[in-house]
Design an enzyme around this catalytic site. Structure first.
Site, PDB file in Angstrom:
ATOM      1  N   GLU A  83       0.829  -1.211   0.000  1.00  0.00           N
ATOM      2  CA  GLU A  83       0.000   0.000   0.000  1.00  0.00           C
ATOM      3  C   GLU A  83       0.858   1.252   0.000  1.00  0.00           C
ATOM      4  O   GLU A  83       0.513   2.261  -0.635  1.00  0.00           O
ATOM      5  CB  GLU A  83      -0.924  -0.007   1.229  1.00  0.00           C
ATOM      6  CG  GLU A  83      -1.955   1.120   1.253  1.00  0.00           C
ATOM      7  CD  GLU A  83      -1.468   2.405   1.916  1.00  0.00           C
ATOM      8  OE1 GLU A  83      -2.168   3.425   1.823  1.00  0.00           O
ATOM      9  OE2 GLU A  83      -0.362   2.402   2.523  1.00  0.00           O
ATOM     10  N   GLU A  84       1.972   1.188   0.709  1.00  0.00           N
ATOM     11  CA  GLU A  84       2.778   2.393   0.928  1.00  0.00           C
ATOM     12  C   GLU A  84       3.474   2.907  -0.333  1.00  0.00           C
ATOM     13  O   GLU A  84       4.013   4.009  -0.329  1.00  0.00           O
ATOM     14  CB  GLU A  84       3.817   2.139   2.028  1.00  0.00           C
ATOM     15  CG  GLU A  84       3.237   1.865   3.410  1.00  0.00           C
ATOM     16  CD  GLU A  84       2.585   3.073   4.061  1.00  0.00           C
ATOM     17  OE1 GLU A  84       2.634   4.167   3.453  1.00  0.00           O
ATOM     18  OE2 GLU A  84       2.033   2.942   5.155  1.00  0.00           O
TER      19      GLU A  84
ATOM     20  N   ASP B 242      -7.896   1.941   7.663  1.00  0.00           N
ATOM     21  CA  ASP B 242      -6.533   2.463   7.643  1.00  0.00           C
ATOM     22  C   ASP B 242      -6.438   3.505   8.748  1.00  0.00           C
ATOM     23  O   ASP B 242      -7.344   3.625   9.577  1.00  0.00           O
ATOM     24  CB  ASP B 242      -6.205   3.059   6.266  1.00  0.00           C
ATOM     25  CG  ASP B 242      -4.712   3.006   5.932  1.00  0.00           C
ATOM     26  OD1 ASP B 242      -3.893   3.161   6.855  1.00  0.00           O
ATOM     27  OD2 ASP B 242      -4.365   2.819   4.758  1.00  0.00           O
TER      28      ASP B 242
ATOM     29  N   HIS C 295       4.066   7.832  10.297  1.00  0.00           N
ATOM     30  CA  HIS C 295       5.339   7.610   9.601  1.00  0.00           C
ATOM     31  C   HIS C 295       6.547   7.992  10.458  1.00  0.00           C
ATOM     32  O   HIS C 295       7.594   8.372   9.937  1.00  0.00           O
ATOM     33  CB  HIS C 295       5.358   8.324   8.250  1.00  0.00           C
ATOM     34  CG  HIS C 295       4.553   7.628   7.205  1.00  0.00           C
ATOM     35  ND1 HIS C 295       4.815   7.726   5.855  1.00  0.00           N
ATOM     36  CD2 HIS C 295       3.483   6.791   7.302  1.00  0.00           C
ATOM     37  CE1 HIS C 295       3.934   6.998   5.183  1.00  0.00           C
ATOM     38  NE2 HIS C 295       3.119   6.421   6.048  1.00  0.00           N
TER      39      HIS C 295
END
Length: 369
Positions: free
Chosen positions: A223-224, A246, A333
């Site tokens: 996904e990233e 998410d 992140h």
């Protein structure tokens, strides 16, 4: 936002918490998710009728695999990381991103370099403050100037450790519970989602619920770097409905503009998204379910795309009715991502109750001609 629910029984139990900790601590960088997927399927298999993986490692547990009408409950498994990009003659290593890794948090971080010979330790070095004094302008960390030091003095010594261009790098920070209120660690984005959808399967099994459709519990990869795993698995499953979970941004900490990012808060419940990819009638069902079951929730609008696997499912197979339930997260992140314990329970509860509210053969069009 709906009124907050009175204290209810906790969903994440001792076994679930142990799984959550082991799963979050296990590295699953984009493109290298297999070990984490094994852990996830080992936990999930007790609660599903069947399971499978695809070529790139997306993992799926299925309840009622023979049912023609298919509902997907999805999260993504991969975490951001780095790749070795260049090793200089002095044995220092320069990197490139694998996903949206933040160069500003890198200096002084300890890392694991993954090799065929096992884990090799290294640190992101940075010039001492003493050596930077007196300069007119300090250099800030950028992808061009951050570097790894693994204790070697030559390129040959680095390569003898099994490190090469393309070796993947993850931070070594691990899971903890902060003030009995927050789950903290790296890669809550979005392995916490993988835990939540697995908990939905557990609740369905323990509560002996029978579904009138096939439920596909999906943990997608990659996904990233652009929703790639979801694109592949959507084509394979060809679902009728997809509910994606998410993370999104808690906007209560400094340096975040609420007029740009929205007003969202950890501890006030999961977030229901509004976006072109979110099918309006399916979304309305989720909101009505939250209100009926008195589950606290928040609302978020996304311009053009959600930036999540919702987009991949929505625009696959000539259009799949899709929606997004997000978990508010602080410090996305970074290695200290924070999710509120109550939000996790309430997100699981909303996913579970929404699954029970779904009907087989439901047509989500507002009108048909």
């Amino acid at each position: 936002m709906s009124k907050k629910k009175e204290q209810t029984k906790k969903i994440v139990n001792e076994k679930s918490l142990s799984f959550l900790e082991n799963y979050l601590n296990n590295p699953s960088p984009t493109g290298f998710e297999w070990d984490g997927q094994r852990l996830w399927l080992d936990y999930l298999n007790e609660y599903v009728d069947d399971s499978f993986t695809d070529t790139y490692g997306s993992a799926v547990g299925v309840i009622n695999p023979e049912a023609p009408y298919k509902v997907v409950l999805e999260a993504h498994a991969d975490e951001i990381s780095w790749f070795v990009n260049y090793i200089n003659k002095d044995g220092l290593i320069y990197v490139i991103r694998n996903g949206g890794s933040d160069h500003q948090i890198a200096p002084s971080k300890r890392v694991n370099i993954h090799t065929d010979q096992g884990i090799r330790k290294a640190v992101f070095g940075w010039p001492a403050i003493h050596t930077r004094s007196g300069k007119e302008k300090e250099d800030n960390p950028t992808q061009k100037n951050i570097f790894l030091d693994c204790g070697c003095t030559s390129k040959e010594e680095v390569e003898a450790l099994g490190i090469h261009v393309g070796s993947v790098i993850t931070y070594e920070d691990e899971f903890m519970v902060l003030n009995d209120r927050y789950y903290v660690g790296r890669a809550l984005d979005n392995r916490i989602g993988g835990v939540m959808i697995a908990e939905v399967a557990r609740l369905l099994k323990e509560n002996k619920k029978t579904l009138p459709f096939g439920l596909y519990i999906v943990n997608s990869v990659q996904e990233e770097i652009g929703l790639k795993g979801a694109e592949m698995i959507a084509e394979r499953i060809q679902p009728d409905v997809a509910i994606v979970t998410d993370v999104t941004h808690d906007t209560q900490t400094p340096m975040i503009e609420k007029n740009v990012q929205g007003d969202l808060s950890c501890g006030k419940g999961p977030v229901v998204s509004y976006a072109p990819a979110v099918q309006i009638n399916l979304n309305r069902l989720i909101v009505e379910t939250a209100q009926k079951k008195n589950i606290p929730f928040q609302r978020q609008a996304s311009s053009r795309t959600t930036g999540t696997d919702t987009d991949a499912f929505a625009y696959s197979n000539q259009g799949v009715a899709s929606a997004l339930i997000s978990l508010p997260l602080r410090y996305m992140h970074t290695t200290v991502e924070m999710a509120h314990i109550e939000d996790v329970d309430n997100a699981i509860r909303l996913l579970y109750e929404t699954v029970l509210a779904l009907e087989a053969d439901k047509d989500y069009r507002s009108f048909a001609k």
